[in-house]
Design a protein around this motif. Structure first.
Motif, PDB file in Angstrom:
ATOM      1  N   SER A 109      13.559   1.133  -5.924  1.00  0.00           N
ATOM      2  CA  SER A 109      14.545   0.052  -5.992  1.00  0.00           C
ATOM      3  C   SER A 109      14.429  -0.928  -4.831  1.00  0.00           C
ATOM      4  CB  SER A 109      15.953   0.640  -6.037  1.00  0.00           C
ATOM      5  OG  SER A 109      16.140   1.408  -7.205  1.00  0.00           O
ATOM      6  N   LEU A 110      14.200  -0.422  -3.616  1.00  0.00           N
ATOM      7  CA  LEU A 110      14.120  -1.316  -2.466  1.00  0.00           C
ATOM      8  C   LEU A 110      12.984  -2.315  -2.636  1.00  0.00           C
ATOM      9  CD1 LEU A 110      14.742   0.767   0.790  1.00  0.00           C
ATOM     10  CD2 LEU A 110      15.848  -1.372   0.170  1.00  0.00           C
ATOM     11  N   TRP A 111      11.815  -1.829  -3.013  1.00  0.00           N
ATOM     12  CA  TRP A 111      10.682  -2.733  -3.127  1.00  0.00           C
ATOM     13  C   TRP A 111      10.834  -3.666  -4.322  1.00  0.00           C
ATOM     14  CZ3 TRP A 111       7.521  -4.563   0.202  1.00  0.00           C
ATOM     15  CH2 TRP A 111       6.522  -5.424  -0.256  1.00  0.00           C
ATOM     16  N   GLU A 112      11.485  -3.237  -5.369  1.00  0.00           N
ATOM     17  CA  GLU A 112      11.694  -4.117  -6.522  1.00  0.00           C
ATOM     18  C   GLU A 112      12.466  -5.369  -6.119  1.00  0.00           C
ATOM     19  OE1 GLU A 112      13.554  -1.560  -9.342  1.00  0.00           O
ATOM     20  OE2 GLU A 112      11.678  -0.593  -9.937  1.00  0.00           O
ATOM     21  N   MET A 113      13.454  -5.222  -5.243  1.00  0.00           N
ATOM     22  CA  MET A 113      14.196  -6.396  -4.786  1.00  0.00           C
ATOM     23  C   MET A 113      13.324  -7.268  -3.892  1.00  0.00           C
ATOM     24  SD  MET A 113      16.834  -8.232  -4.976  1.00  0.00           S
ATOM     25  CE  MET A 113      18.042  -7.176  -5.791  1.00  0.00           C
ATOM     26  N   GLY A 135       0.838  -1.195   0.000  1.00  0.00           N
ATOM     27  CA  GLY A 135       0.000   0.000   0.000  1.00  0.00           C
ATOM     28  C   GLY A 135       0.870   1.241   0.000  1.00  0.00           C
ATOM     29  N   ARG A 136       0.628   2.124  -0.945  1.00  0.00           N
ATOM     30  CA  ARG A 136       1.423   3.360  -0.998  1.00  0.00           C
ATOM     31  C   ARG A 136       0.522   4.509  -1.432  1.00  0.00           C
ATOM     32  NH1 ARG A 136       4.373   0.647  -5.542  1.00  0.00           N
ATOM     33  NH2 ARG A 136       6.160   0.544  -4.154  1.00  0.00           N
ATOM     34  N   PRO A 137       0.862   5.719  -1.052  1.00  0.00           N
ATOM     35  CA  PRO A 137       0.052   6.884  -1.409  1.00  0.00           C
ATOM     36  C   PRO A 137       0.182   7.211  -2.897  1.00  0.00           C
ATOM     37  CG  PRO A 137       2.057   7.592  -0.316  1.00  0.00           C
ATOM     38  CD  PRO A 137       2.044   6.093  -0.238  1.00  0.00           C
ATOM     39  N   VAL A 138      -0.718   8.067  -3.375  1.00  0.00           N
ATOM     40  CA  VAL A 138      -0.667   8.496  -4.778  1.00  0.00           C
ATOM     41  C   VAL A 138       0.647   9.209  -5.062  1.00  0.00           C
ATOM     42  CG1 VAL A 138      -1.763   9.958  -6.521  1.00  0.00           C
ATOM     43  CG2 VAL A 138      -3.178   8.647  -4.921  1.00  0.00           C
ATOM     44  N   ARG A 139       1.112  10.006  -4.138  1.00  0.00           N
ATOM     45  CA  ARG A 139       2.385  10.690  -4.252  1.00  0.00           C
ATOM     46  C   ARG A 139       3.304  10.178  -3.151  1.00  0.00           C
ATOM     47  NH1 ARG A 139       1.573  16.287  -3.078  1.00  0.00           N
ATOM     48  NH2 ARG A 139       3.442  16.809  -4.273  1.00  0.00           N
ATOM     49  N   PRO A 140       4.611  10.075  -3.410  1.00  0.00           N
ATOM     50  CA  PRO A 140       5.347  10.672  -4.524  1.00  0.00           C
ATOM     51  C   PRO A 140       5.254   9.859  -5.817  1.00  0.00           C
ATOM     52  CG  PRO A 140       6.848   9.475  -3.116  1.00  0.00           C
ATOM     53  CD  PRO A 140       5.518   9.433  -2.431  1.00  0.00           C
ATOM     54  N   GLU A 141       5.526  10.556  -6.926  1.00  0.00           N
ATOM     55  CA  GLU A 141       5.649   9.887  -8.212  1.00  0.00           C
ATOM     56  C   GLU A 141       6.925   9.058  -8.200  1.00  0.00           C
ATOM     57  OE1 GLU A 141       6.373  10.973 -12.951  1.00  0.00           O
ATOM     58  OE2 GLU A 141       6.251  12.581 -11.439  1.00  0.00           O
ATOM     59  N   LEU A 142       6.820   7.797  -8.640  1.00  0.00           N
ATOM     60  CA  LEU A 142       7.974   6.913  -8.684  1.00  0.00           C
ATOM     61  C   LEU A 142       8.628   6.982 -10.059  1.00  0.00           C
ATOM     62  CD1 LEU A 142       6.582   3.807  -6.772  1.00  0.00           C
ATOM     63  CD2 LEU A 142       7.938   5.719  -5.875  1.00  0.00           C
ATOM     64  N   VAL A 143       9.926   7.252 -10.075  1.00  0.00           N
ATOM     65  CA  VAL A 143      10.675   7.422 -11.321  1.00  0.00           C
ATOM     66  C   VAL A 143      11.953   6.597 -11.231  1.00  0.00           C
ATOM     67  CG1 VAL A 143       9.748   9.754 -11.659  1.00  0.00           C
ATOM     68  CG2 VAL A 143      11.923   9.450 -10.438  1.00  0.00           C
ATOM     69  N   PRO A 144      12.664   6.387 -12.346  1.00  0.00           N
ATOM     70  CA  PRO A 144      13.968   5.709 -12.279  1.00  0.00           C
ATOM     71  C   PRO A 144      14.918   6.473 -11.361  1.00  0.00           C
ATOM     72  CG  PRO A 144      13.198   5.811 -14.541  1.00  0.00           C
ATOM     73  CD  PRO A 144      12.257   6.663 -13.745  1.00  0.00           C
ATOM     74  N   ASP A 201      11.596 -16.553  -1.777  1.00  0.00           N
ATOM     75  CA  ASP A 201      12.896 -17.085  -1.355  1.00  0.00           C
ATOM     76  C   ASP A 201      13.383 -16.300  -0.139  1.00  0.00           C
ATOM     77  OD1 ASP A 201      15.548 -17.880  -1.053  1.00  0.00           O
ATOM     78  OD2 ASP A 201      15.920 -18.006  -3.203  1.00  0.00           O
ATOM     79  N   LEU A 202      13.130 -16.848   1.037  1.00  0.00           N
ATOM     80  CA  LEU A 202      13.459 -16.137   2.275  1.00  0.00           C
ATOM     81  C   LEU A 202      14.957 -15.888   2.407  1.00  0.00           C
ATOM     82  CD1 LEU A 202      12.789 -14.939   5.031  1.00  0.00           C
ATOM     83  CD2 LEU A 202      12.774 -17.267   5.967  1.00  0.00           C
ATOM     84  N   ILE A 203      15.780 -16.881   2.086  1.00  0.00           N
ATOM     85  CA  ILE A 203      17.223 -16.700   2.221  1.00  0.00           C
ATOM     86  C   ILE A 203      17.709 -15.593   1.289  1.00  0.00           C
ATOM     87  CG2 ILE A 203      19.466 -17.778   1.789  1.00  0.00           C
ATOM     88  CD1 ILE A 203      18.441 -20.307   3.028  1.00  0.00           C
ATOM     89  N   ALA A 204      17.181 -15.559   0.055  1.00  0.00           N
ATOM     90  CA  ALA A 204      17.558 -14.485  -0.870  1.00  0.00           C
ATOM     91  C   ALA A 204      17.078 -13.139  -0.358  1.00  0.00           C
ATOM     92  CB  ALA A 204      16.987 -14.767  -2.255  1.00  0.00           C
ATOM     93  N   ARG A 205      15.885 -13.096   0.206  1.00  0.00           N
ATOM     94  CA  ARG A 205      15.390 -11.827   0.770  1.00  0.00           C
ATOM     95  C   ARG A 205      16.341 -11.311   1.837  1.00  0.00           C
ATOM     96  NH1 ARG A 205      10.310  -9.474   1.950  1.00  0.00           N
ATOM     97  NH2 ARG A 205       9.725 -10.197  -0.130  1.00  0.00           N
ATOM     98  N   LEU A 206      16.738 -12.191   2.749  1.00  0.00           N
ATOM     99  CA  LEU A 206      17.637 -11.786   3.824  1.00  0.00           C
ATOM    100  C   LEU A 206      19.006 -11.366   3.290  1.00  0.00           C
ATOM    101  CD1 LEU A 206      16.708 -14.618   6.327  1.00  0.00           C
ATOM    102  CD2 LEU A 206      16.184 -12.188   6.617  1.00  0.00           C
ATOM    103  N   ALA A 207      19.479 -12.080   2.289  1.00  0.00           N
ATOM    104  CA  ALA A 207      20.803 -11.774   1.731  1.00  0.00           C
ATOM    105  C   ALA A 207      20.827 -10.444   1.017  1.00  0.00           C
ATOM    106  CB  ALA A 207      21.226 -12.888   0.772  1.00  0.00           C
ATOM    107  N   LEU A 208      19.757 -10.122   0.291  1.00  0.00           N
ATOM    108  CA  LEU A 208      19.810  -9.021  -0.670  1.00  0.00           C
ATOM    109  C   LEU A 208      19.059  -7.767  -0.243  1.00  0.00           C
ATOM    110  CD1 LEU A 208      19.410 -11.174  -3.885  1.00  0.00           C
ATOM    111  CD2 LEU A 208      21.520 -10.369  -2.804  1.00  0.00           C
ATOM    112  N   VAL A 209      18.235  -7.848   0.796  1.00  0.00           N
ATOM    113  CA  VAL A 209      17.585  -6.624   1.280  1.00  0.00           C
ATOM    114  C   VAL A 209      18.312  -6.103   2.520  1.00  0.00           C
ATOM    115  CG1 VAL A 209      15.446  -5.553   2.068  1.00  0.00           C
ATOM    116  CG2 VAL A 209      15.404  -7.131   0.134  1.00  0.00           C
ATOM    117  N   PRO A 210      18.174  -6.715   3.697  1.00  0.00           N
ATOM    118  CA  PRO A 210      18.902  -6.142   4.840  1.00  0.00           C
ATOM    119  C   PRO A 210      20.419  -6.188   4.698  1.00  0.00           C
ATOM    120  CG  PRO A 210      17.886  -8.241   5.436  1.00  0.00           C
ATOM    121  CD  PRO A 210      17.334  -7.853   4.092  1.00  0.00           C
ATOM    122  N   ARG A 211      20.976  -7.278   4.129  1.00  0.00           N
ATOM    123  CA  ARG A 211      22.426  -7.439   4.082  1.00  0.00           C
ATOM    124  C   ARG A 211      23.080  -6.712   2.903  1.00  0.00           C
ATOM    125  NH1 ARG A 211      24.887 -11.725   3.296  1.00  0.00           N
ATOM    126  NH2 ARG A 211      26.378 -11.745   5.008  1.00  0.00           N
TER     127      ARG A 211
END
Length: 270
Positions: free
Chosen positions: A147-151, A54-63, A158-168
């Motif tokens: 970018s954070l949410w895309e990962m 869930g996210r608000p209408v703004r901010p606009e998400l861009v590259p 894949d929980l192990i991948a989530r832990l490896a690539l988001v917090p770590r």
């Protein structure tokens, strides 16, 4: 992955409510309202509803390259920076809420740990949002990237991948850059922003440590070498390349081994 006998349906359902909430202030309120000793029981798998996150209408998400300039010498430039940091913290609430509800059948302490993370991220967002308003701006006034949410989306199964690539990986990058940003903000005359970043930096060391601890836990349970596995996961999920300089002291405190840190530094050489 073998499941453990204890799960937390009440907490997971509450975390899902946080995740689905579109209003940032209400998202924070819901997260902070969850009791630390909320009952944990049951092993039910939860169906994934529409509307995550869930996210608000703004901010606009861009590259990432199209996000506004963060010039320290102007009030608006510093506001762009504070806005970007607030956006990271809002994403971090969603990331903690997602890992809480999505993965069933894990040890009780896993859920307790990520509840703590979710609540601290909500507090961080409130601090930054309030400071932004004191500068005459609001969250949503500037563009942001995803970018954070895309990962998180890539690693949703894949929980192990989530832990490896988001917090770590993505969140650990904050340990490298936050102290320097705080110094620059203080030099620009924004002592309160620098103070807030000090709070965030302190807490984020703990958050990365939680990610490290559970990554090692699940690797050990499955007989995997956590150091050898990491580059394979980074390649598989197209994680961003780790770039120095690294805050070695903070990363050690957060649970990175000397072997990992040595490999990071070697990979960063031209």
């Amino acid at each position: 992955m073998r499941h453990f006998p204890s799960t937390a349906p009440e907490l997971r359902q509450l975390a899902l409510q946080v995740l689905l909430q579109t209003d940032p202030e209400e998202k924070c309120r819901l997260a902070l309202a969850i009791a630390d000793d909320v009952t944990l029981n049951g092993q039910a798998e939860l169906n994934e509803p529409d509307g995550i996150p869930g996210r608000p209408v703004r901010p606009e998400l861009v590259p990432p390259g199209q996000v506004g300039r963060r010039a320290m010498h102007t009030v608006e430039g510093r506001a762009v920076l504070i806005h970007a940091l607030a956006h990271i913290e809002l994403n971090a609430i969603n990331l903690a809420a997602d890992i809480l509800w999505r993965f069933a059948g894990l040890p009780e302490q896993f859920y307790r740990d990520w509840l703590r993370v979710m609540k601290e991220e909500a507090y961080h967002f409130q601090l930054l949002s309030d400071h932004l308003q004191q500068q005459g701006y609001h969250y949503g006034d500037f563009t942001a990237h995803n970018s954070l949410w895309e990962m998180a989306a890539k690693t949703r199964q894949d929980l192990i991948a989530r832990l490896a690539l988001v917090p770590r990986t993505l969140e650990a990058r904050g340990l490298d850059v936050t102290p320097g940003v705080a110094v620059k903000l203080a030099q620009a005359g924004d002592a309160r922003a620098a103070e807030i970043l000090g709070i965030i930096y302190r807490d984020e060391i703990g958050h990365v440590a939680i990610g490290n601890r559970w990554y090692l836990h699940f690797c050990t349970e499955q007989g995997l070498d956590p150091v050898a596995l990491y580059p394979r996961l980074a390649l598989q999920y197209k994680a961003p390349r780790l770039r120095g300089p690294f805050n070695l002291e903070a990363r050690r405190t957060a649970g990175f081994s000397d072997k990992e840190l040595q490999l990071m530094q070697q990979a960063d050489q031209p």
